[in-house]
Design a protein around this motif. Sequence first.
Motif, PDB file in Angstrom:
ATOM      1  N   VAL A 198       0.860  -0.971   0.072  1.00 52.27           N
ATOM      2  CA  VAL A 198       0.093   0.115  -0.361  1.00 52.27           C
ATOM      3  C   VAL A 198       0.830   1.310  -0.216  1.00 52.27           C
ATOM      4  O   VAL A 198       1.437   1.696   0.638  1.00 52.27           O
ATOM      5  CB  VAL A 198      -1.058  -0.190   1.521  1.00 52.27           C
ATOM      6  CG1 VAL A 198      -1.991  -1.253   1.250  1.00 52.27           C
ATOM      7  CG2 VAL A 198      -0.001   0.428   2.319  1.00 52.27           C
ATOM      8  N   GLY A 199       0.466   2.222  -0.660  1.00 47.53           N
ATOM      9  CA  GLY A 199       1.604   3.893  -0.636  1.00 47.53           C
ATOM     10  C   GLY A 199       0.559   4.389  -0.422  1.00 47.53           C
ATOM     11  O   GLY A 199      -1.192   4.468  -0.796  1.00 47.53           O
ATOM     12  N   ILE A 200       0.987   5.369   0.651  1.00 51.37           N
ATOM     13  CA  ILE A 200       0.267   6.537   1.223  1.00 51.37           C
ATOM     14  C   ILE A 200       0.732   7.855   0.749  1.00 51.37           C
ATOM     15  O   ILE A 200       2.168   8.075   1.467  1.00 51.37           O
ATOM     16  CB  ILE A 200       0.043   6.584   2.427  1.00 51.37           C
ATOM     17  CG1 ILE A 200      -0.654   4.740   2.856  1.00 51.37           C
ATOM     18  CG2 ILE A 200      -0.506   7.047   3.439  1.00 51.37           C
ATOM     19  CD1 ILE A 200      -0.895   3.902   4.475  1.00 51.37           C
ATOM     20  N   GLY A 209      -8.438  -0.184   9.814  1.00 50.14           N
ATOM     21  CA  GLY A 209      -7.534  -1.214   9.727  1.00 50.14           C
ATOM     22  C   GLY A 209      -8.337  -2.501  10.550  1.00 50.14           C
ATOM     23  O   GLY A 209      -8.760  -2.313  11.492  1.00 50.14           O
ATOM     24  N   PRO A 210      -7.894  -3.902  10.498  1.00 48.70           N
ATOM     25  CA  PRO A 210      -6.256  -4.482   9.768  1.00 48.70           C
ATOM     26  C   PRO A 210      -6.714  -4.481   8.637  1.00 48.70           C
ATOM     27  O   PRO A 210      -6.423  -5.100   7.341  1.00 48.70           O
ATOM     28  CB  PRO A 210      -5.518  -5.298  10.621  1.00 48.70           C
ATOM     29  CG  PRO A 210      -6.803  -6.199  11.340  1.00 48.70           C
ATOM     30  CD  PRO A 210      -8.197  -5.092  11.802  1.00 48.70           C
ATOM     31  N   ASP A 211      -8.121  -4.482   7.895  1.00 48.65           N
ATOM     32  CA  ASP A 211      -8.541  -5.425   7.154  1.00 48.65           C
ATOM     33  C   ASP A 211      -9.272  -5.262   6.153  1.00 48.65           C
ATOM     34  O   ASP A 211      -9.406  -4.258   4.780  1.00 48.65           O
ATOM     35  CB  ASP A 211      -9.167  -6.432   6.795  1.00 48.65           C
ATOM     36  CG  ASP A 211      -8.808  -8.153   7.629  1.00 48.65           C
ATOM     37  OD1 ASP A 211      -7.356  -8.655   7.300  1.00 48.65           O
ATOM     38  OD2 ASP A 211      -9.213  -8.503   8.748  1.00 48.65           O
ATOM     39  N   GLU A 212     -10.121  -3.279   6.783  1.00 53.23           N
ATOM     40  CA  GLU A 212     -10.812  -2.801   5.571  1.00 53.23           C
ATOM     41  C   GLU A 212     -10.290  -1.231   6.321  1.00 53.23           C
ATOM     42  O   GLU A 212     -10.320  -0.295   7.446  1.00 53.23           O
ATOM     43  CB  GLU A 212     -12.435  -2.982   6.401  1.00 53.23           C
ATOM     44  CG  GLU A 212     -12.963  -1.657   5.251  1.00 53.23           C
ATOM     45  CD  GLU A 212     -14.551  -2.061   5.495  1.00 53.23           C
ATOM     46  OE1 GLU A 212     -15.114  -3.478   5.101  1.00 53.23           O
ATOM     47  OE2 GLU A 212     -15.329  -1.822   5.547  1.00 53.23           O
ATOM     48  N   VAL A 237     -13.618   3.669   0.422  1.00 51.73           N
ATOM     49  CA  VAL A 237     -12.835   2.494   1.761  1.00 51.73           C
ATOM     50  C   VAL A 237     -11.672   1.453   0.453  1.00 51.73           C
ATOM     51  O   VAL A 237     -12.700   0.911  -0.409  1.00 51.73           O
ATOM     52  CB  VAL A 237     -13.981   1.804   2.265  1.00 51.73           C
ATOM     53  CG1 VAL A 237     -13.602   0.462   3.095  1.00 51.73           C
ATOM     54  CG2 VAL A 237     -15.066   2.842   3.013  1.00 51.73           C
ATOM     55  N   LEU A 238     -10.837   1.091   1.529  1.00 51.85           N
ATOM     56  CA  LEU A 238     -10.690  -0.192   0.736  1.00 51.85           C
ATOM     57  C   LEU A 238      -9.870  -1.434   1.085  1.00 51.85           C
ATOM     58  O   LEU A 238      -9.893  -1.328   2.547  1.00 51.85           O
ATOM     59  CB  LEU A 238      -8.693   0.415   0.134  1.00 51.85           C
ATOM     60  CG  LEU A 238      -7.513   0.520   0.636  1.00 51.85           C
ATOM     61  CD1 LEU A 238      -6.724  -0.347   1.198  1.00 51.85           C
ATOM     62  CD2 LEU A 238      -6.730   1.719   0.548  1.00 51.85           C
TER      63      LEU A 238
END
Length: 242
Positions: A198-200, A209-212, A237-238
């Motif tokens: 992941v790039g921020i 987090g940790p999954d959504e 949302v990712l």
Amino acid sequence: MTAKQGEAHTRPGPLALVGSGEYLEAMAGLEAELIKDRAPRYVQLATAAAPEGEHRLAYWHELGRAQAIRLGVEPVIVPVNDRADANNPEFADMVRGAGLIYLSGGDPGYLADTLRDTTVWRAIVETWGGGAALAGCSAGAMAMASWIPSLRHPRRGHTAGLGLLPHLRVVPHFDYFRRAIPHVLDHFLAPRDGTILVGIDEETALVGGPDEWRVAGRQAAWIITGEQRTAHHPGSVLRTPR
């Protein structure tokens, strides 16, 4: 203190992975959101900046203190500069009771090596597990994963992170690296053993987090798969399933 502040939480609080901008006015809204309805104790560790010397530590301590005051909460500076500090039970006690714990920027490998398997790190994880928010900016965000590229010593390959998010690799300052020094990304794009990259972007965060995660801030967060880079903009949302 509101009626909800200081109430016991029965599950972990939110995580925040921040691309840059800790303690700046531009990110005050995010930090206010993280500590809202939690104990008004803003615990701050500038450990990642310790290799840069006392003047840099003082800079981060003052910046963080000013942000806490701006938010109307108590600043708690935990001066963990080496592993002896990280195993000091008095410093661990300073973490407990936090509403928000923040790991600021600097050297991610040094941060992970200093905190790993220590009394202070266990206190951080326990306090987060009890409902406190836990944020990491730049080095702090990278160290929460299990893999950190050795940018200063490329021949070392990588350093082990703290393992809180073992399914991720985090690239902070992603817009800067992509624009100014794209070759740095090669260190992150090495074989990843099933982890999600992941790039921020700067002044941007992934929260949840940790999954959504929800994207907050002014730019984008990215999921990077090979040559494909998918942007997720503020409010979206990712998912990063394990």
